[in-house]
Motif scaffolding. Structure first.
Motif, PDB file in Angstrom:
ATOM      1  N   VAL A 149       0.839  -1.203   0.000  1.00 46.42           N
ATOM      2  CA  VAL A 149       0.000   0.000   0.000  1.00 46.42           C
ATOM      3  C   VAL A 149       0.876   1.256   0.000  1.00 46.42           C
ATOM      4  O   VAL A 149       0.602   2.216  -0.738  1.00 46.42           O
ATOM      5  N   THR A 150       1.932   1.265   0.806  1.00 49.10           N
ATOM      6  CA  THR A 150       2.820   2.435   0.840  1.00 49.10           C
ATOM      7  C   THR A 150       3.502   2.635  -0.503  1.00 49.10           C
ATOM      8  O   THR A 150       3.648   3.771  -0.971  1.00 49.10           O
ATOM      9  N   ARG A 151       3.902   1.554  -1.135  1.00 52.70           N
ATOM     10  CA  ARG A 151       4.538   1.689  -2.449  1.00 52.70           C
ATOM     11  C   ARG A 151       3.561   2.271  -3.470  1.00 52.70           C
ATOM     12  O   ARG A 151       3.943   3.101  -4.301  1.00 52.70           O
ATOM     13  N   ALA A 152       2.299   1.843  -3.407  1.00 50.02           N
ATOM     14  CA  ALA A 152       1.294   2.406  -4.310  1.00 50.02           C
ATOM     15  C   ALA A 152       1.147   3.906  -4.088  1.00 50.02           C
ATOM     16  O   ALA A 152       1.066   4.691  -5.040  1.00 50.02           O
ATOM     17  N   LEU A 153       1.123   4.321  -2.823  1.00 40.09           N
ATOM     18  CA  LEU A 153       0.981   5.741  -2.502  1.00 40.09           C
ATOM     19  C   LEU A 153       2.185   6.540  -2.985  1.00 40.09           C
ATOM     20  O   LEU A 153       2.029   7.612  -3.604  1.00 40.09           O
ATOM     21  N   LEU A 154       3.380   6.063  -2.717  1.00 45.54           N
ATOM     22  CA  LEU A 154       4.586   6.785  -3.126  1.00 45.54           C
ATOM     23  C   LEU A 154       4.689   6.843  -4.648  1.00 45.54           C
ATOM     24  O   LEU A 154       5.067   7.869  -5.209  1.00 45.54           O
ATOM     25  N   ARG A 155       4.371   5.744  -5.293  1.00 47.47           N
ATOM     26  CA  ARG A 155       4.458   5.716  -6.755  1.00 47.47           C
ATOM     27  C   ARG A 155       3.495   6.710  -7.395  1.00 47.47           C
ATOM     28  O   ARG A 155       3.773   7.258  -8.463  1.00 47.47           O
ATOM     29  N   ALA A 156       2.368   6.963  -6.720  1.00 49.46           N
ATOM     30  CA  ALA A 156       1.397   7.937  -7.230  1.00 49.46           C
ATOM     31  C   ALA A 156       1.741   9.366  -6.818  1.00 49.46           C
ATOM     32  O   ALA A 156       0.974  10.293  -7.096  1.00 49.46           O
ATOM     33  N   GLY A 157       2.884   9.559  -6.155  1.00 50.89           N
ATOM     34  CA  GLY A 157       3.350  10.899  -5.830  1.00 50.89           C
ATOM     35  C   GLY A 157       2.809  11.481  -4.549  1.00 50.89           C
ATOM     36  O   GLY A 157       2.906  12.696  -4.332  1.00 50.89           O
ATOM     37  N   HIS A 158       2.259  10.658  -3.672  1.00 52.01           N
ATOM     38  CA  HIS A 158       1.701  11.168  -2.425  1.00 52.01           C
ATOM     39  C   HIS A 158       2.781  11.298  -1.355  1.00 52.01           C
ATOM     40  O   HIS A 158       3.783  10.577  -1.358  1.00 52.01           O
ATOM     41  N   LYS A 159       2.565  12.216  -0.437  1.00 52.20           N
ATOM     42  CA  LYS A 159       3.443  12.377   0.726  1.00 52.20           C
ATOM     43  C   LYS A 159       3.032  11.319   1.743  1.00 52.20           C
ATOM     44  O   LYS A 159       2.107  11.544   2.526  1.00 52.20           O
ATOM     45  N   ALA A 160       3.705  10.190   1.705  1.00 54.74           N
ATOM     46  CA  ALA A 160       3.247   9.049   2.482  1.00 54.74           C
ATOM     47  C   ALA A 160       4.403   8.339   3.159  1.00 54.74           C
ATOM     48  O   ALA A 160       5.509   8.260   2.619  1.00 54.74           O
ATOM     49  N   VAL A 161       4.119   7.815   4.351  1.00 52.00           N
ATOM     50  CA  VAL A 161       5.048   6.971   5.092  1.00 52.00           C
ATOM     51  C   VAL A 161       4.239   5.812   5.654  1.00 52.00           C
ATOM     52  O   VAL A 161       3.121   6.006   6.151  1.00 52.00           O
ATOM     53  N   GLY A 162       4.789   4.605   5.563  1.00 50.21           N
ATOM     54  CA  GLY A 162       4.109   3.433   6.096  1.00 50.21           C
ATOM     55  C   GLY A 162       4.549   3.142   7.525  1.00 50.21           C
ATOM     56  O   GLY A 162       5.706   3.369   7.893  1.00 50.21           O
ATOM     57  N   LEU A 163       3.623   2.613   8.317  1.00 47.66           N
ATOM     58  CA  LEU A 163       3.881   2.382   9.738  1.00 47.66           C
ATOM     59  C   LEU A 163       3.378   1.004  10.137  1.00 47.66           C
ATOM     60  O   LEU A 163       2.299   0.577   9.720  1.00 47.66           O
ATOM     61  N   CYS A 164       4.172   0.329  10.972  1.00 47.80           N
ATOM     62  CA  CYS A 164       3.798  -0.973  11.526  1.00 47.80           C
ATOM     63  C   CYS A 164       4.224  -0.992  12.984  1.00 47.80           C
ATOM     64  O   CYS A 164       5.163  -0.293  13.375  1.00 47.80           O
ATOM     65  N   ASN A 165       3.569  -1.816  13.790  1.00 43.92           N
ATOM     66  CA  ASN A 165       3.887  -1.843  15.219  1.00 43.92           C
ATOM     67  C   ASN A 165       4.829  -2.989  15.598  1.00 43.92           C
ATOM     68  O   ASN A 165       5.103  -3.190  16.775  1.00 43.92           O
ATOM     69  N   VAL A 166       5.328  -3.754  14.621  1.00 43.71           N
ATOM     70  CA  VAL A 166       6.207  -4.880  14.943  1.00 43.71           C
ATOM     71  C   VAL A 166       7.477  -4.402  15.637  1.00 43.71           C
ATOM     72  O   VAL A 166       7.881  -4.921  16.683  1.00 43.71           O
ATOM     73  N   ALA A 167       8.135  -3.399  15.070  1.00 44.41           N
ATOM     74  CA  ALA A 167       9.416  -2.950  15.632  1.00 44.41           C
ATOM     75  C   ALA A 167       9.244  -2.369  17.028  1.00 44.41           C
ATOM     76  O   ALA A 167      10.012  -2.689  17.945  1.00 44.41           O
TER      77      ALA A 167
END
Length: 421
Positions: A149-167
């Motif tokens: 999903v984050t890659r789709a957002l970045l590829r479309a030129g959006h100001k996006a960062v992906g977040l997960c709680n694993v780390a």
């Protein structure tokens, strides 16, 4: 500062609200909008959210709406936590892959692909509407599968960062085992979303002493129990894999387990019903203990830290996020999305250098990245052949016969969500 949460009617949301309330000095919100098409859930969650803010003395206003465009208007950041198809679709994702002898899971394997196909077009539509409402708004994606999903957002030129709680979950667990403050634990976290390893555990900062060997020697049994892997696996790897690696390292064992017990989706659906009943109690003004079993532990702390760094004008902070590779893992394309430590500030996330990844891990990362390339193409362009190729490329499928059967099942169970089917 205004923040909108799309998927604000989720039972996760009170965890997020609790973090916003407790950490208001870090992220000084003046307005929080919960956006969700499910008005009945939204009313329950919104009421509890206001009571949590009131109890903890947060002066920010909380509003709710089912109107996406109105909700994101003027927002400085929009957090995405949606589930297209709801728990019913998750139940299917966890069931039909088992018919072919493959892991049934909502974020990886065939079920993860189904979720990506349903989710990417919806997220991209939301992101375009956010961009029209405020071109400077940041999009924080917590919606799985986060990497795709984050890659789709970045590829479309959006100001996006992906977040997960694993780390952040590992950071908190290790801090307890080491009897230190969580902020003193820095992880050498590397890989992809839901395909990552802790290759070092440093005290005091990125250049601190690596205490991972000692931690495994002293607490390896406890870590192995959490991961549901044999202690010997950790000793031989010399690192701590994400708990999602069990689907790869013990695939057949997991399939046997999943075939003999209720699905996680069924457990969560029952839990959600009980949580929503609790949220409707006007006397409840804190997140209930049951919510900890729902998943998403420490999600609020990670979200607050990320939003504060993107919006708060403070200097760069180091956080584990999903963002463009940009040469961090040299065997991947620059526009692959990796999950690593990054320097985050108002201009976005810049991955920090990582040591060369052992071939034992690099090979699997490259393999899953190739699958994610094909999965994104299938999500964006549709077509049975693209779905088949993505399934054949996934290491949890990888056989022609399985890929054929899974393709037919995926399309049959998701036809209402696939415009091209």
């Amino acid at each position: 500062m205004k923040l909108a949460v799309v998927g604000g009617g989720s039972t996760y949301t009170p965890e997020l609200i609790d973090g916003f309330a407790r950490l208001r000095d870090t992220l000084p919100l003046t307005e929080l909008v919960l956006v969700d098409p499910a008005a009945d859930r939204l009313e329950l969650v919104g009421g509890l959210a206001r009571r949590i803010f009131a109890k903890q003395g947060h002066a920010g206003a909380i509003t709710t709406t089912s109107d996406l465009d109105a909700g994101v208007e003027g927002a400085d950041a929009v957090l995405l936590q949606l589930r297209v198809g709801g728990q019913a679709a998750r139940q299917q994702d966890e069931t039909w892959p088992l018919e072919c002898g493959c892991v049934g899971q909502e974020t990886t394997g065939a079920g993860g692909l189904a979720k990506a196909l349903r989710t990417v077009p919806v997220v991209l539509d939301i992101a375009e509407r956010v961009r029209r409402a405020n071109p400077d708004a940041w999009i924080i994606d917590f919606t799985n599968p986060v990497g795709i999903v984050t890659r789709a957002l970045l590829r479309a030129g959006h100001k996006a960062v992906g977040l997960c709680n694993v780390a952040i979950g590992f950071q908190r667990r290790f801090a307890r085992l080491l009897d230190v403050a969580p902020g003193d634990v820095h992880l050498d976290h590397v890989g992809l979303n839901h395909l990552s390893w802790e290759t070092g555990v440093r005290l005091g900062g990125p250049d601190g002493e690596d205490v991972l060997p000692g931690l495994l020697a002293e607490h390896g049994d406890a870590v192995a129990r959490d991961l549901r892997l044999p202690r010997a696996v950790l000793d031989r790897l010399g690192v701590v894999p994400s708990y999602y690696l069990r689907y790869f390292y013990a695939h057949d064992e997991v399939v046997r387990e999943l075939r003999t017990k209720p699905s996680r989706a069924a457990e969560v659906a029952a839990m959600e019903a009980r949580l929503l009943e609790m949220y409707g109690d006007p006397a409840l003004d804190e997140k209930p203990e049951l919510l900890a079993r729902r998943g998403g532990a420490f999600y609020s702390e990670a979200a607050v830290d990320l939003a504060a760094s993107l919006l708060g004008g403070r200097g760069p902070s180091v956080q584990v996020v999903n963002t463009y590779n940009r040469g961090t893992l040299p065997f991947l394309p620059d526009d692959a999305v990796v999950e690593v430590q990054a320097a985050v500030d108002g201009s976005g996330a810049v991955p920090l250098p990582v040591p060369a990844l052992h071939p034992l891990f690099a090979g699997l990362v490259a393999h899953v990245t190739a699958y994610e390339d094909l999965a994104l193409e299938a999500a964006l362009r549709g077509g049975r052949d693209r779905v088949f190729q993505a399934l054949l490329a996934h290491p949890l499928v990888g056989q022609f016969e399985y890929a054929e059967q899974l393709t037919d099942r995926l399309i049959a169970h998701n036809r209402e969500h696939l415009a091209w089917a």
